[in-house]
Design an enzyme around this catalytic site. Structure first.
Site, PDB file in Angstrom:
ATOM      1  CG  ASP A  47      -2.104  -0.843   1.163  1.00  0.00           C
ATOM      2  OD1 ASP A  47      -2.288  -1.522   0.135  1.00  0.00           O
ATOM      3  OD2 ASP A  47      -2.887  -0.863   2.126  1.00  0.00           O
ATOM      4  CG  ASN A  48       2.904   2.396  -2.620  1.00  0.00           C
ATOM      5  OD1 ASN A  48       3.669   1.955  -1.782  1.00  0.00           O
ATOM      6  ND2 ASN A  48       2.808   1.874  -3.825  1.00  0.00           N
ATOM      7  NE  ARG A  58       2.663  12.769  -6.758  1.00  0.00           N
ATOM      8  CZ  ARG A  58       3.797  12.832  -6.045  1.00  0.00           C
ATOM      9  NH1 ARG A  58       4.804  12.058  -6.349  1.00  0.00           N
ATOM     10  NH2 ARG A  58       3.910  13.686  -5.042  1.00  0.00           N
ATOM     11  CG  HIS A  61       5.233   6.755 -13.182  1.00  0.00           C
ATOM     12  ND1 HIS A  61       4.862   7.425 -12.036  1.00  0.00           N
ATOM     13  CD2 HIS A  61       6.015   7.631 -13.873  1.00  0.00           C
ATOM     14  CE1 HIS A  61       5.416   8.629 -12.021  1.00  0.00           C
ATOM     15  NE2 HIS A  61       6.118   8.775 -13.132  1.00  0.00           N
ATOM     16  CE  LYS A  71       1.105   1.582 -10.146  1.00  0.00           C
ATOM     17  NZ  LYS A  71       1.594   2.871 -10.664  1.00  0.00           N
ATOM     18  CE1 TYR A 131       1.358   3.650  -5.960  1.00  0.00           C
ATOM     19  CE2 TYR A 131       0.480   5.707  -5.104  1.00  0.00           C
ATOM     20  CZ  TYR A 131       1.546   4.956  -5.570  1.00  0.00           C
ATOM     21  OH  TYR A 131       2.796   5.522  -5.631  1.00  0.00           O
ATOM     22  CG  ASP A 169       6.911  12.020 -13.765  1.00  0.00           C
ATOM     23  OD1 ASP A 169       7.418  10.909 -14.055  1.00  0.00           O
ATOM     24  OD2 ASP A 169       6.049  12.157 -12.881  1.00  0.00           O
TER      25      ASP A 169
END
Length: 182
Positions: A47-48, A58, A61, A71, A131, A169
């Site tokens: 978990d982030n 962002r 990716h 995810k 996420y 990025d």
């Protein structure tokens, strides 16, 4: 939970059942049994959480196999435009994307399967974004596509003069220039 299909097979919006009363609300943000019955079999291992301010973008990716990740994302505070781009070679929706507004008020989540690049733009003053991932983070397996790739035609809903990017990025190639995809 209600499952809402999107224009791309496998990418789904999850709308929780919200129970409200004078005290506030309650909802189940994740239930493995129900998720596997309605979405797919998976085991989330990490978990982030991130915190960002308005204008941050962002992404886009992804991680290459054997560390590719699915995810399940959601907003705890604020609002984002969440984007999943199909990068599976040979897929009928290759290069297409799904964009969904996730907010602290709608409580919706987006499930992004393996084989997709993922990113989000922050639409509110501040956002707390969470996420779940079904594979560990592996920096040697990182990949990314330029957020502003003109072929993708993503409307991030942020004026160009307000976009905030990490140095990393700012460096990514467009989809047609990426040598390795799923």
């Amino acid at each position: 939970m209600e499952i809402i299909k999107t224009a791309i097979e496998g990418v789904v919006i999850i709308e929780p059942h919200l129970f409200k009363d004078e005290r506030g609300y309650f909802f189940e943000s994740f239930n493995l049994r129900e998720f596997e019955e309605k979405v797919c079999k998976t085991t989330f291992v990490q978990d982030n959480e991130s915190k960002s301010s308005y204008g941050v973008i962002r992404g886009l990716h992804f991680q290459k196999p054997p560390f590719a990740q699915s995810k399940l994302v959601r907003v705890v505070k604020g609002a984002v435009l969440d984007v999943a781009v199909d990068i599976r070679k040979g897929s009928p929706t290759f290069g297409k994307h799904v964009a969904v507004e996730l907010t602290e008020n709608n409580h919706c989540q987006l499930f992004i399967p393996r084989g997709f690049a993922h990113g989000f733009s922050v639409l509110s003053e501040e956002v707390i974004f969470q996420y779940k991932c079904d594979n560990k983070y592996a920096p040697e397996s990182e990949g990314a596509i330029a957020w502003g790739d003109p072929d993708l035609r993503i409307d991030w809903r942020i004026p160009m003069d307000k976009v905030l990017l990490s140095e990393k990025d700012k460096q990514h190639s467009n989809l047609k220039e990426v040598n390795w995809l799923f």
